[in-house]
Design an enzyme around this catalytic site. Sequence first.
Site, mmCIF file in Angstrom:
data_model
loop_
_atom_site.group_PDB
_atom_site.id
_atom_site.type_symbol
_atom_site.label_atom_id
_atom_site.label_comp_id
_atom_site.label_asym_id
_atom_site.label_seq_id
_atom_site.Cartn_x
_atom_site.Cartn_y
_atom_site.Cartn_z
ATOM 1 N N ASP A 19 0.837 -1.351 -0.040
ATOM 2 C CA ASP A 19 -0.106 -0.019 0.011
ATOM 3 C C ASP A 19 0.804 1.110 0.030
ATOM 4 O O ASP A 19 2.065 1.068 0.299
ATOM 5 C CB ASP A 19 -0.852 0.167 1.350
ATOM 6 C CG ASP A 19 -1.852 1.370 1.330
ATOM 7 O OD1 ASP A 19 -2.500 1.732 0.228
ATOM 8 O OD2 ASP A 19 -1.731 1.846 2.392
ATOM 9 N N ASP A 21 -0.082 5.433 0.938
ATOM 10 C CA ASP A 21 -0.172 6.201 1.832
ATOM 11 C C ASP A 21 -0.408 5.561 3.290
ATOM 12 O O ASP A 21 -1.112 4.846 3.406
ATOM 13 C CB ASP A 21 -1.272 7.281 1.424
ATOM 14 C CG ASP A 21 -1.110 8.519 2.115
ATOM 15 O OD1 ASP A 21 -0.308 8.790 3.041
ATOM 16 O OD2 ASP A 21 -2.065 9.440 1.849
ATOM 17 N N ASP A 218 -1.305 -0.533 5.987
ATOM 18 C CA ASP A 218 -1.385 -0.002 7.378
ATOM 19 C C ASP A 218 -3.117 0.152 7.958
ATOM 20 O O ASP A 218 -3.068 0.670 9.046
ATOM 21 C CB ASP A 218 -0.813 1.531 7.243
ATOM 22 C CG ASP A 218 -1.656 2.325 6.589
ATOM 23 O OD1 ASP A 218 -1.847 2.277 5.267
ATOM 24 O OD2 ASP A 218 -2.299 3.486 6.905
#
Length: 344
Positions: A19, A21, A218
């Site tokens: 991923d 951001d 995240d």
Amino acid sequence: MSDLSGGPLADDYRLVVFDLDGVIYLIDRPIPGAVEAVGRLRAEGREIAYATNNASRRSSEVAEMLNGMGVSARTEEVLTSAAAAAQLLGERFPAGSAVLVVGADALRAEVRAVGLNPVGRADDAPVAVVQGGGSQVGWTDLAEATIAVRSGATWIATNTDRTLPSGRGPLPGNGSLVAAVGTALGRDPDLVVGKPEPALFTTASRRAGSGRALVVGDRLDTDIEGACRAGLDSLLVLTGVSDVAELLSCGPERRPTYVAFDLAGLFDPAAVVRVTPGADGTLPTGGGWSVSVGGDGWELVGSGRALDALAVLCAAAWSTTGLPVFRAGSPAATQAFAELGLTV
């Protein structure tokens, strides 16, 4: 609590899917260790892919941005929800069909690239509405989307992330805007393309060939759940949105295979831990830690790595109904709770 057998986690995988951001960067700055992690994976000959729900940039723009940060990336390695949504629309509707685009210019460009006509008003009789995030999306855009969908247009969302990370804390994401339209319509989108839907990850995983793929994210509600749906192992890093409290309370569909504070967990066995539910009727122990049950809650006692304490807490929390109330039963446990960002 770890089954890494002393070797780096990355050694077990042919492909690592990141991923962006909250994992590789935050806003416009690389997260410490990201540049080095990607560089090391490349030096070791591993495949890399980037999968993002952010629909505000095209794959080429994302790759250019990453390279500008010092993070090595090629356009073909970047999978975006915008491109995936446009591809789906191009397969469903005839060339030249009007599609109402709610989102950034990148999403309009992706729609145009598959031969469709991006429009901005319901009066243009769009066959579909595609809704993606963008800092310029306003009430008028949401109103036009609502009118078009109510008139019969197919409604597709690039993603439903409720928030997006920022240096000032979580901000409204596309999911919040989709929810606004959904509230007005009294229903959900016809289709959501991005994570936690598995499409981005299953597409990326084909690059692993006969090897294994690891998803690094995240967010439990997008990255990790998407990996679970795709049948892939996952590493949750605590550099973005999801925290330990959310991890302890999450259901089976959102549980990662591994947890690390940051991307050092890919290479340093001491910086990562495997997390699993505990056995029924057995209080978990490991890494110098154990959990006992008292009248006023569950008590963590012992000493050792904070990550091993986390594995024991996950094993306890995931093996019972409802989230237990945990408290520290030793000075080392108090310190571990602090390192994990838990209040006791």
